[in-house]
Design a protein around this motif. Structure first.
Motif, mmCIF file in Angstrom:
data_model
loop_
_atom_site.group_PDB
_atom_site.id
_atom_site.type_symbol
_atom_site.label_atom_id
_atom_site.label_comp_id
_atom_site.label_asym_id
_atom_site.label_seq_id
_atom_site.Cartn_x
_atom_site.Cartn_y
_atom_site.Cartn_z
ATOM 1 N N TYR A 30 14.275 -17.411 6.765
ATOM 2 C CA TYR A 30 14.799 -18.781 6.617
ATOM 3 C C TYR A 30 15.684 -18.842 5.371
ATOM 4 O O TYR A 30 15.290 -18.366 4.309
ATOM 5 N N ASP A 54 10.759 -12.255 11.255
ATOM 6 C CA ASP A 54 10.620 -13.639 11.735
ATOM 7 C C ASP A 54 11.943 -14.380 11.572
ATOM 8 O O ASP A 54 12.479 -14.460 10.472
ATOM 9 N N SER A 146 3.937 -23.406 16.378
ATOM 10 C CA SER A 146 4.081 -23.517 14.932
ATOM 11 C C SER A 146 3.947 -24.994 14.570
ATOM 12 O O SER A 146 4.401 -25.867 15.322
ATOM 13 N N GLN A 168 1.742 -20.720 13.602
ATOM 14 C CA GLN A 168 2.406 -20.464 12.305
ATOM 15 C C GLN A 168 2.487 -21.788 11.544
ATOM 16 O O GLN A 168 3.100 -22.740 12.013
ATOM 17 N N SER A 195 6.120 -20.050 4.316
ATOM 18 C CA SER A 195 6.276 -20.379 2.888
ATOM 19 C C SER A 195 5.054 -19.991 2.059
ATOM 20 O O SER A 195 4.516 -20.815 1.298
ATOM 21 N N PHE A 197 4.911 -18.434 -0.568
ATOM 22 C CA PHE A 197 5.199 -18.593 -2.007
ATOM 23 C C PHE A 197 5.606 -20.034 -2.339
ATOM 24 O O PHE A 197 6.182 -20.277 -3.405
ATOM 25 N N GLN A 199 8.058 -21.485 -1.324
ATOM 26 C CA GLN A 199 9.506 -21.315 -1.562
ATOM 27 C C GLN A 199 9.809 -21.089 -3.044
ATOM 28 O O GLN A 199 10.836 -21.507 -3.552
ATOM 29 N N LYS A 237 9.744 -14.365 2.538
ATOM 30 C CA LYS A 237 11.193 -14.166 2.672
ATOM 31 C C LYS A 237 11.779 -13.655 1.365
ATOM 32 O O LYS A 237 11.476 -14.180 0.286
ATOM 33 N N SER A 238 12.613 -12.632 1.453
ATOM 34 C CA SER A 238 13.438 -12.261 0.310
ATOM 35 C C SER A 238 14.685 -11.564 0.819
ATOM 36 O O SER A 238 14.651 -10.882 1.837
ATOM 37 N N ARG A 243 12.380 -6.895 -4.344
ATOM 38 C CA ARG A 243 11.283 -7.822 -4.012
ATOM 39 C C ARG A 243 10.665 -7.484 -2.653
ATOM 40 O O ARG A 243 9.446 -7.594 -2.477
HETATM 41 P P1 NDP Z 1 8.657 -18.244 0.790
HETATM 42 O O1 NDP Z 1 7.437 -18.971 0.372
HETATM 43 O O2 NDP Z 1 8.559 -16.953 1.507
HETATM 44 O O3 NDP Z 1 9.540 -18.082 -0.507
HETATM 45 C C1 NDP Z 1 10.817 -17.525 -0.478
HETATM 46 C C2 NDP Z 1 11.408 -17.624 -1.899
HETATM 47 O O4 NDP Z 1 10.692 -16.759 -2.786
HETATM 48 C C3 NDP Z 1 12.854 -17.208 -1.938
HETATM 49 O O5 NDP Z 1 13.504 -18.045 -2.870
HETATM 50 C C4 NDP Z 1 12.792 -15.773 -2.460
HETATM 51 O O6 NDP Z 1 13.973 -15.469 -3.166
HETATM 52 C C5 NDP Z 1 11.602 -15.842 -3.393
HETATM 53 N N1 NDP Z 1 10.888 -14.560 -3.529
HETATM 54 C C6 NDP Z 1 10.480 -13.708 -2.554
HETATM 55 N N2 NDP Z 1 9.793 -12.673 -3.060
HETATM 56 C C7 NDP Z 1 9.747 -12.858 -4.392
HETATM 57 C C8 NDP Z 1 9.180 -12.125 -5.457
HETATM 58 N N3 NDP Z 1 8.508 -11.005 -5.238
HETATM 59 N N4 NDP Z 1 9.342 -12.606 -6.729
HETATM 60 C C9 NDP Z 1 10.034 -13.756 -6.951
HETATM 61 N N5 NDP Z 1 10.596 -14.493 -5.969
HETATM 62 C C10 NDP Z 1 10.450 -14.054 -4.709
HETATM 63 O O7 NDP Z 1 9.526 -19.309 1.630
HETATM 64 P P2 NDP Z 1 10.086 -19.455 3.104
HETATM 65 O O8 NDP Z 1 10.213 -20.920 3.342
HETATM 66 O O9 NDP Z 1 11.278 -18.634 3.299
HETATM 67 O O10 NDP Z 1 8.890 -18.959 4.070
HETATM 68 C C11 NDP Z 1 8.764 -17.650 4.576
HETATM 69 C C12 NDP Z 1 9.215 -17.584 6.026
HETATM 70 O O11 NDP Z 1 8.422 -18.437 6.858
HETATM 71 C C13 NDP Z 1 10.629 -18.112 6.272
HETATM 72 O O12 NDP Z 1 11.626 -17.272 5.756
HETATM 73 C C14 NDP Z 1 10.616 -18.292 7.763
HETATM 74 O O13 NDP Z 1 10.788 -17.044 8.415
HETATM 75 C C15 NDP Z 1 9.216 -18.878 7.960
HETATM 76 N N6 NDP Z 1 9.196 -20.367 7.955
HETATM 77 C C16 NDP Z 1 8.750 -21.015 9.082
HETATM 78 C C17 NDP Z 1 8.695 -22.393 9.145
HETATM 79 C C18 NDP Z 1 8.200 -23.060 10.348
HETATM 80 O O14 NDP Z 1 8.336 -24.305 10.455
HETATM 81 N N7 NDP Z 1 7.629 -22.354 11.287
HETATM 82 C C19 NDP Z 1 9.145 -23.221 8.000
HETATM 83 C C20 NDP Z 1 9.563 -22.458 6.849
HETATM 84 C C21 NDP Z 1 9.569 -21.099 6.851
HETATM 85 P P3 NDP Z 1 15.032 -14.323 -2.733
HETATM 86 O O15 NDP Z 1 15.250 -14.399 -1.256
HETATM 87 O O16 NDP Z 1 16.249 -14.690 -3.529
HETATM 88 O O17 NDP Z 1 14.417 -13.030 -3.171
#
Ligand code: NDP
Length: 281
Positions: A30, A54, A146, A168, A195, A197, A199, A237-238, A243
């Motif tokens: 995402y 995903d 989800s 999910q 999410s 983390f 986000q 997500k990263s 990371r």
């Molecule tokens: P996350 O909680 O996974 O957080 C992502 C953030 O954390 C990004 O800014 C990323 O930055 C940062 N990050 C990742 N790893 C590290 C690390 N080791 N140290 C520091 N910062 C880090 O958020 P998401 O909302 O993206 O959730 C994960 C996935 O869940 C989504 O990508 C999507 O596939 C799914 N999702 C599903 C939803 C639904 O309604 N079903 C809704 C929301 C998400 P960077 O990329 O710059 O490294």
């Protein structure tokens, strides 16, 4: 609580109720841009050893995800690929069309898991019928939902022929929803965290920093390990390779029951996303 012996490496899996093995750690996409950014993150993740990606039609990056898979050295059958049916595409015929559009963008001929993205009232039962059809046609290896709360699941199951294989949900220390997780476990619905983390907000929580120090790991690693030990599939997500690597370095330590319980106790039903009963999109 998941049998810890089963959490043994990046390519480890939890078994869905139809016998399909779902890698418990995947890459979220995402907000990854549909250009070199998502192509590289998918390629990097697969190269490092991730086997679960995903995406969703609403992320508008399925082309890039598909390209990343194509450019990787990993064969399609070794990858667990997930996408979702967006809200405006729900209904029987439009779900079938959404599936076709997604596999075309992804350049694949089947999916490992297709999810209903949100529980759109009056529509999700028809959406589910279409997903059952796709499952029976062997176009998808598993089907799930989800953002479904217990009442959505109970309602869906009054007409469903197939119990969803996955739910999910938003899941992190501030939204644990243990009762929903227990309900899913009881009904053989695999729980999955989105999410994990918050986000990025989780990195500011002092308690997580303290645990990270105690175990000599990062906050991200503590959170992901907590997810897996709770039996929850997780998809951080990263777009940064370092990371993506470190998020998978979680198989050389174990959180104690006390620390697991402590993380659980931070729950305050505080979401970063919308409540599944009150979304307006
Ligand atoms: P996350 O909680 O996974 O957080 C992502 C953030 O954390 C990004 O800014 C990323 O930055 C940062 N990050 C990742 N790893 C590290 C690390 N080791 N140290 C520091 N910062 C880090 O958020 P998401 O909302 O993206 O959730 C994960 C996935 O869940 C989504 O990508 C999507 O596939 C799914 N999702 C599903 C939803 C639904 O309604 N079903 C809704 C929301 C998400 P960077 O990329 O710059 O490294």
């Amino acid at each position: 609580m998941q049998d810890k012996k089963k959490i043994n490496g990046l390519q480890g899996t939890f078994k869905l109720h139809n016998g399909v093995e779902m890698p418990y750690l995947g890459l979220g996409t995402y907000q990854a841009e549909n250009n070199q950014e998502v192509i590289d993150s998918v390629k990097d993740a697969l190269e490092i050893g991730y086997r679960h990606i995903d995406t969703a039609s609403i992320y508008k990056n399925e082309e890039g995800v598909g390209q990343g898979i194509k450019e990787s050295q990993v064969t399609r059958k070794d990858i667990f690929l997930v996408t979702k049916v967006w809200n405006s595409d729900q209904g029987y015929e439009s779900t079938l069309q959404s599936f076709e559009d997604s596999i075309n963008r992804l350049q694949v001929d089947y999916l490992d898991l297709l999810l209903i993205h949100w529980p759109v009232k009056e529509k999700y039962k028809d959406t589910w019928r279409a997903m059952e059809y796709l499952y029976k046609q062997k176009k998808v290896r598993a089907i799930g939902v989800s953002n479904f709360l217990q009442h959505h699941l109970e309602d869906l199951m009054t007409t469903a022929n197939i119990v969803p294989m996955v739910n999910q949900m938003e899941f992190h220390p501030y939204v644990v929803q243990q009762a929903l997780l227990d309900f899913c476990n009881k009904n053989t619905i695999q729980y999955e965290a989105w999410s994990p983390f918050m986000q990025g907000k989780v990195f500011g929580l002092d308690i997580c920093k303290e645990l990270a120090e105690k175990y000599g790991k990062s906050v991200a690693q503590i959170i992901l390990r907590w997810n897996l030990q709770k039996g929850v599939v997780t998809i951080p997500k990263s777009i940064h390779k370092d990371r993506i690597v470190s998020n998978a370095d979680i198989f050389d330590f174990e959180l104690s029951e006390k620390d697991m319980a402590y993380l659980d106790s931070l729950d305050r039903d505080e979401r970063i996303g919308p409540h599944p009963d009150h979304f307006d999109f």
